[in-house]
Design an enzyme around this catalytic site. Structure first.
Site, PDB file in Angstrom:
ATOM      1  N   GLU A 122       0.842  -1.192   0.000  1.00  0.00           N
ATOM      2  CA  GLU A 122       0.000   0.000   0.000  1.00  0.00           C
ATOM      3  C   GLU A 122       0.885   1.253   0.000  1.00  0.00           C
ATOM      4  O   GLU A 122       1.944   1.257   0.628  1.00  0.00           O
ATOM      5  CB  GLU A 122      -0.920  -0.011   1.222  1.00  0.00           C
ATOM      6  CG  GLU A 122      -0.195  -0.268   2.519  1.00  0.00           C
ATOM      7  CD  GLU A 122      -1.114  -0.647   3.683  1.00  0.00           C
ATOM      8  OE1 GLU A 122      -1.649   0.277   4.294  1.00  0.00           O
ATOM      9  OE2 GLU A 122      -1.255  -1.843   3.970  1.00  0.00           O
TER      10      GLU A 122
ATOM     11  N   TYR B 263      -8.274   5.196  -1.503  1.00  0.00           N
ATOM     12  CA  TYR B 263      -8.941   5.931  -0.432  1.00  0.00           C
ATOM     13  C   TYR B 263      -8.108   7.120   0.019  1.00  0.00           C
ATOM     14  O   TYR B 263      -6.952   7.280  -0.393  1.00  0.00           O
ATOM     15  CB  TYR B 263      -9.231   5.010   0.749  1.00  0.00           C
ATOM     16  CG  TYR B 263      -8.063   4.169   1.241  1.00  0.00           C
ATOM     17  CD1 TYR B 263      -7.509   3.167   0.439  1.00  0.00           C
ATOM     18  CD2 TYR B 263      -7.526   4.346   2.506  1.00  0.00           C
ATOM     19  CE1 TYR B 263      -6.449   2.392   0.881  1.00  0.00           C
ATOM     20  CE2 TYR B 263      -6.463   3.568   2.958  1.00  0.00           C
ATOM     21  CZ  TYR B 263      -5.937   2.594   2.141  1.00  0.00           C
ATOM     22  OH  TYR B 263      -4.886   1.822   2.571  1.00  0.00           O
TER      23      TYR B 263
ATOM     24  N   ASP C 287      -6.242   8.935   3.043  1.00  0.00           N
ATOM     25  CA  ASP C 287      -5.699   8.649   4.364  1.00  0.00           C
ATOM     26  C   ASP C 287      -4.701   9.741   4.736  1.00  0.00           C
ATOM     27  O   ASP C 287      -3.739   9.981   4.006  1.00  0.00           O
ATOM     28  CB  ASP C 287      -5.013   7.279   4.356  1.00  0.00           C
ATOM     29  CG  ASP C 287      -4.902   6.687   5.759  1.00  0.00           C
ATOM     30  OD1 ASP C 287      -5.419   7.306   6.711  1.00  0.00           O
ATOM     31  OD2 ASP C 287      -4.302   5.610   5.899  1.00  0.00           O
TER      32      ASP C 287
ATOM     33  N   GLU D   9      -4.367   7.170  -1.159  1.00  0.00           N
ATOM     34  CA  GLU D   9      -3.654   5.920  -0.867  1.00  0.00           C
ATOM     35  C   GLU D   9      -4.236   4.801  -1.710  1.00  0.00           C
ATOM     36  O   GLU D   9      -5.448   4.673  -1.855  1.00  0.00           O
ATOM     37  CB  GLU D   9      -3.765   5.584   0.622  1.00  0.00           C
ATOM     38  CG  GLU D   9      -3.095   4.252   0.978  1.00  0.00           C
ATOM     39  CD  GLU D   9      -2.736   4.116   2.453  1.00  0.00           C
ATOM     40  OE1 GLU D   9      -2.891   5.104   3.198  1.00  0.00           O
ATOM     41  OE2 GLU D   9      -2.299   3.010   2.840  1.00  0.00           O
TER      42      GLU D   9
ATOM     43  N   THR E 296      -2.789  -2.561  -3.082  1.00  0.00           N
ATOM     44  CA  THR E 296      -2.981  -3.618  -4.075  1.00  0.00           C
ATOM     45  C   THR E 296      -3.964  -4.651  -3.536  1.00  0.00           C
ATOM     46  O   THR E 296      -4.135  -4.787  -2.326  1.00  0.00           O
ATOM     47  CB  THR E 296      -1.667  -4.367  -4.376  1.00  0.00           C
ATOM     48  OG1 THR E 296      -1.257  -5.096  -3.211  1.00  0.00           O
ATOM     49  CG2 THR E 296      -0.561  -3.422  -4.822  1.00  0.00           C
TER      50      THR E 296
ATOM     51  N   HIS F 286       3.591   0.684   2.838  1.00  0.00           N
ATOM     52  CA  HIS F 286       3.561  -0.450   3.762  1.00  0.00           C
ATOM     53  C   HIS F 286       3.407  -1.756   3.008  1.00  0.00           C
ATOM     54  O   HIS F 286       2.546  -1.888   2.140  1.00  0.00           O
ATOM     55  CB  HIS F 286       2.401  -0.295   4.751  1.00  0.00           C
ATOM     56  CG  HIS F 286       2.521   0.908   5.636  1.00  0.00           C
ATOM     57  ND1 HIS F 286       1.534   1.315   6.491  1.00  0.00           N
ATOM     58  CD2 HIS F 286       3.533   1.786   5.813  1.00  0.00           C
ATOM     59  CE1 HIS F 286       1.922   2.399   7.148  1.00  0.00           C
ATOM     60  NE2 HIS F 286       3.131   2.713   6.744  1.00  0.00           N
TER      61      HIS F 286
ATOM     62  N   ASN G  31       2.687  -5.882   3.252  1.00  0.00           N
ATOM     63  CA  ASN G  31       1.937  -6.826   4.080  1.00  0.00           C
ATOM     64  C   ASN G  31       2.212  -8.246   3.622  1.00  0.00           C
ATOM     65  O   ASN G  31       2.136  -8.532   2.430  1.00  0.00           O
ATOM     66  CB  ASN G  31       0.442  -6.532   3.991  1.00  0.00           C
ATOM     67  CG  ASN G  31       0.120  -5.147   4.500  1.00  0.00           C
ATOM     68  OD1 ASN G  31       0.250  -4.873   5.684  1.00  0.00           O
ATOM     69  ND2 ASN G  31      -0.261  -4.249   3.593  1.00  0.00           N
TER      70      ASN G  31
ATOM     71  N   ARG H 245      -0.659 -11.100   9.976  1.00  0.00           N
ATOM     72  CA  ARG H 245      -0.250 -10.254   8.853  1.00  0.00           C
ATOM     73  C   ARG H 245       0.942  -9.455   9.344  1.00  0.00           C
ATOM     74  O   ARG H 245       0.824  -8.667  10.281  1.00  0.00           O
ATOM     75  CB  ARG H 245      -1.373  -9.308   8.432  1.00  0.00           C
ATOM     76  CG  ARG H 245      -0.937  -8.341   7.337  1.00  0.00           C
ATOM     77  CD  ARG H 245      -2.067  -7.455   6.835  1.00  0.00           C
ATOM     78  NE  ARG H 245      -2.628  -6.571   7.829  1.00  0.00           N
ATOM     79  CZ  ARG H 245      -2.745  -5.243   7.694  1.00  0.00           C
ATOM     80  NH1 ARG H 245      -2.330  -4.642   6.597  1.00  0.00           N
ATOM     81  NH2 ARG H 245      -3.290  -4.514   8.647  1.00  0.00           N
TER      82      ARG H 245
ATOM     83  N   HIS I 297       3.137  -6.453   9.038  1.00  0.00           N
ATOM     84  CA  HIS I 297       2.926  -5.128   8.458  1.00  0.00           C
ATOM     85  C   HIS I 297       4.268  -4.396   8.506  1.00  0.00           C
ATOM     86  O   HIS I 297       4.720  -4.000   9.573  1.00  0.00           O
ATOM     87  CB  HIS I 297       1.868  -4.422   9.312  1.00  0.00           C
ATOM     88  CG  HIS I 297       1.338  -3.150   8.746  1.00  0.00           C
ATOM     89  ND1 HIS I 297       0.782  -3.072   7.483  1.00  0.00           N
ATOM     90  CD2 HIS I 297       1.237  -1.912   9.283  1.00  0.00           C
ATOM     91  CE1 HIS I 297       0.375  -1.826   7.276  1.00  0.00           C
ATOM     92  NE2 HIS I 297       0.642  -1.106   8.339  1.00  0.00           N
TER      93      HIS I 297
END
Lengths: 454, 60
Positions: free
Chosen positions: A5, A62, A64, A69, A72, A124, A126, A202, A204
């Protein structure tokens, strides 16, 4: 399984008085690809849905923290994640072009992580990890890996104090922690698996940079995913760093890639020594770890080239190419490290679109891994082998009968007005292979919900 | 699943001369001087204002 992201930088260069909040909202509101919240969307949705969209390609777009942002969709390979990251650039750039007309000012989008005023925003990564892997083992190995991967994957940064390999290292202040906006840690402990909690974590990763180079994005995602599989299998040697934050800064500032950092056991190794040791351990267990041969060979080649002479990577790695450009510009302009013209080049590097200096560099290098046609297809189509396939399919086909969509569920409104929620908790379920035949020919929310309920 | 484009790495015929000093960057493939010629307008504008006006909200 993995994804990435990016919070994009944003500005209206000719109209700096327009707030970034307004610009970010306008860009997401003008999304040009199939998504929730578009003109076919239900009148019953909230206005906020214009600024928080699930996309027909299974990703999310979105607002943020006053940034557009893009995240994927869930993907199973580093190359697919790189593909969808590249598609995200196109999605954001096109939305910005559409928003520019509406706002009446050119909106520029930047794939970077810093401004010149001390603000940072994230890219970021993930990664899915099995729950039974002891977290402390993850922390120890991931810390060493993330600190020493900087010469492989940094995007480069011009500062008044000189050139740094990464955008982000200067903004990290803690070893572990849950925060992402203050006291940012090397290892983030956010526990939102978006998957069955008993089985999955997850991981991060918030230390990474936004890369322009597809090669670097792929190397970053591929090697990090591989390292996490090696942590699961517990095959990595003990390379714990004596002082990870100090090592992070040392390596970040060292364009020779030769600085030595102390390990907890008293040895002193360079970042490349550590990467080489990790690579050896992974290679020994390559079959068991299902290691992608391309990732292994890219990793080895970059470590070898950086060791011989970092400039050998100028055709593939962001920071090396950017540093070469900055050095050449500094020589021509007789400019010192604090010269704004060099900072402007750094900004131009990050800007999406034909005006970026990166486009000139890209034309001469080997940064790209993906065909334009594949990127274009992934702007629209979801990956086939994760639940993103179902999410994207629902977004593309149901229009206003799709009431809401998220990572783990979607809610449909049938013809009688009845709401039906579809759970998609398991990320590797609801794929084209598992549900493609079942949904073939299903038209409308009733049929889709009935078939998924079987 | 995505496929990687396969092509030979473009490597200019860089002579295998050992570089002992790192004062001049030796790029494998990038001709920075030609590139700087192309982007002269970026270098000539008011960089100070441009950089200062790029103000972001801190994010994640």
């Amino acid at each position: 399984m993995l994804g990435i992201e990016t919070e994009y930088g944003i500005s209206a260069p000719e109209r700096p008085e327009i707030s970034v909040d307004l610009l970010a909202a306008a860009v997401v509101a003008h999304c040009t690809v199939p998504s929730t919240g578009d003109e076919t969307w239900s009148e019953a949705t909230f206005i906020d849905d214009l600024h928080n969209r699930m996309l027909g390609n299974g990703g999310r777009f979105y607002v943020d923290h006053a940034h557009p942002e893009y995240c994927t969709p869930e993907t199973t390979t580093a190359l697919d994640a790189t593909l969808y990251d590249a598609s995200g650039e196109a999605i954001v750039a096109r939305a910005a072009a559409a928003a520019s007309e509406e706002v009446g000012a050119r909106i520029a989008i930047f794939k970077n992580n810093t401004d010149a005023h001390g603000n940072s925003y994230g890219t970021h990564e993930n990664y899915q990890l099995t729950r039974e892997t002891p977290w402390q083992r993850v922390v120890v190995h991931l810390t060493t890996f993330l600190v020493t991967r900087q010469p492989l994957v940094g995007a480069g940064r011009v500062t008044p104090d000189g050139f740094h390999l990464t955008q982000r290292a200067g903004y990290l202040e803690a070893l572990t922690g849950i925060e992402t906006t203050i006291r940012r840690p090397i290892v983030n402990t956010r526990a939102e698996p978006h998957a069955p909690r008993a089985r999955w974590r997850r991981v991060h990763v918030i230390v990474g940079d936004a890369n322009r180079s597809q090669f670097a994005t792929h190397l970053k995602l591929g090697v990090t995913a591989l390292i996490l599989r090696a942590v699961e299998a517990d095959v990595l040697p003990d390379l714990a760093l004596a002082d990870p934050l100090a090592a992070l800064r040392t390596i970040d500032a060292d364009a020779t890639c030769r600085a030595l950092v102390p390990l907890a056991d008293g040895r002193r190794l360079s970042a490349l020594d550590v990467q080489e040791a990790l690579l050896e351990a992974v290679r020994t267990h390559a079959d068991r770890l299902a290691a992608d041969p391309d990732v292994l060979s890219d990793w080895q080649a970059v470590v070898d080239d950086l060791r011989a002479d970092p400039d050998r990577c100028a055709d593939r790695l962001d920071w090396v190419a950017k540093r070469g450009l900055i050095q050449a510009a500094a020589a021509r302009l007789d400019a010192g490290p604090g010269d704004a013209r060099l900072a402007r080049l750094d900004l131009s590097w990050a800007e999406l679109g034909p005006a970026s200096v990166f486009e000139r560099v890209r034309a001469q290098g080997n940064f790209d891994l993906l065909a334009d046609a594949a990127i274009e297809a992934a702007v629209i189509e979801p990956p086939s082998d994760t639940r993103a396939w179902l999410r994207g399919t629902l977004v593309q086909t149901l229009g206003r009968s799709l009431i809401s969509a998220g990572w783990e569920s979607a809610t449909l409104r049938g013809s009688t007005g009845r709401l039906r929620t579809i759970g998609m908790g398991e990320p590797l379920n609801h794929t084209r292979a598992t549900h493609g035949d079942l949904l073939a020919g299903a038209r409308g929310a009733d049929a889709v919900a009935d078939r998924l309920a079987r | 699943m995505a496929e990687r484009i396969r092509r030979e790495r473009t490597t200019h015929a860089v002579e295998q001369v050992e570089t002992t000093e790192l004062t001049t960057p030796r790029a494998a493939t990038i001709d920075y001087d030609a590139l700087l010629d192309e982007i002269d307008e970026v270098l000539q504008g008011n960089a100070e204002d441009y950089v200062r006006s790029f103000v972001q909200k801190g994010g994640q």
